[in-house]
Scaffold this active site. Structure first.
Site, mmCIF file in Angstrom:
data_model
loop_
_atom_site.group_PDB
_atom_site.id
_atom_site.type_symbol
_atom_site.label_atom_id
_atom_site.label_comp_id
_atom_site.label_asym_id
_atom_site.label_seq_id
_atom_site.Cartn_x
_atom_site.Cartn_y
_atom_site.Cartn_z
ATOM 1 C CB THR A 107 -0.997 -0.242 1.264
ATOM 2 O OG1 THR A 107 -1.571 -0.954 1.322
ATOM 3 C CG2 THR A 107 -1.711 1.221 1.234
ATOM 4 C CE LYS A 182 -5.525 -1.281 1.615
ATOM 5 N NZ LYS A 182 -4.316 -1.991 1.607
ATOM 6 C CE LYS A 250 1.428 2.143 4.369
ATOM 7 N NZ LYS A 250 1.865 1.395 3.703
#
Length: 297
Positions: A107, A182, A250
């Site tokens: 990611t 995502k 994050k």
């Protein structure tokens, strides 16, 4: 682990870079599906452990792992880690042949996906950004959802192989589209977990049997994966598993940075990100994202 069968796919020479909580089982599914797997991990002992368990080979560098591979998969920590294993010293790109494909399950930012895709094409191979959803259990059970961006022909080559560890592998657009999808996923999760946290905390304050309440409302319009899989453990105050708060922060950092670039307004997401910062301050950075409820109880 759930026992699963694998669709027959011709054996390919593949590499897998990064044997963390996601990459280790993902690479294992590739080996069990019959592919010739070479693994690389920053900590060599983890690579040795994987080979002892699954067979295949390990390599001392990403370049060595990628040499001779038809497809190189990676699942590392962030943009900088990804650049290190691709274009850094002894990076995979130096070992990849023309016509091969790099598939990134990290990611990361859409920006780094586009950057590395351009470099790959200059060198005669393809780069697919392919972040996943489903967490560690999804990786263990081979039931991940994979969101992809990149070249259609390269995707068509990768898809049947990636189905070894996935239940769905979908191309959503050009380079960067997988990472953007995502981000949409993480925006949805942030709002859902905050809403679920408030609902459970409210019900507990009201003196309700929240396990019974969740069982009832989980059969109606309030139902969600988060409610089914995290609601009961939230009621019990169990958070020592799953997708860590540190990782979610994050990811939300990537989301908020992209929103600044594209002008999207994300007031709730920004607020929930700060709530997760509160959980980190409480010492819960490695707890599951459902620990968001700790702020309210």
């Amino acid at each position: 682990m759930t026992t699963r069968s694998y669709d027959p796919v011709p054996s390919r020479r593949v590499a897998f870079l990064g044997l963390g909580v996601m990459g280790y089982p993902m690479a294992g599914h590739l080996a069990r599906a019959g592919h010739q797997v070479t693994v690389y991990n920053r900590t060599a002992a983890k690579s040795a452990q994987w080979v002892a368990e699954h067979g295949g080979k390990s390599a001392a560098t990403p370049q060595a792992a990628a040499t001779g591979a038809d497809i190189v998969f990676a699942c590392v920590g962030n943009d900088n880690d990804l650049r290190h294993v691709t274009t850094g010293a002894d990076g995979a790109f130096a070992g990849m042949a023309a016509g091969s494909i790099f598939v990134d399950h990290t990611t990361a930012s859409a920006e780094v996906a586009r950057e590395l895709s351009a470099v790959a094409r200059q060198r005669g191979f393809e780069f697919i950004d392919a972040p996943v959803s489903g967490g560690n259990l999804g990786a263990i059970n081979g039931a991940l959802t994979v969101m992809c961006g990149g070249d259609t022909k390269a995707f068509d080559t990768v898809r049947p192989i990636a189905l070894a560890f996935s239940k769905a592998v979908t191309l959503l657009g050009e380079s960067g589209a997988g990472q953007l999808a995502k981000m949409v996923n993480q925006i949805c999760i942030a709002g859902l977990v905050q809403g679920l946290s408030e609902a459970i905390a409210f019900g507990q304050k009201a003196g309700l049997d929240m396990k019974a309440v969740l069982d009832v409302i989980g059969k109606g319009a309030a139902q969600s994966w988060q409610m089914d899989n995290r609601g009961p453990t939230m009621v019990e105050g169990k958070f020592d598993f799953g997708f860590a708060v540190d990782w979610m922060r994050k990811d939300l950092g990537l989301v908020l940075a992209e929103a600044q670039r594209n002008g999207a307004r994300l007031p709730v997401t920004a607020l929930v990100d700060q709530f997760y910062a509160d959980v980190q301050a409480l010492g819960g950075g490695r707890n599951d994202t459902s620990s968001l409820i700790r702020r309210l109880t």
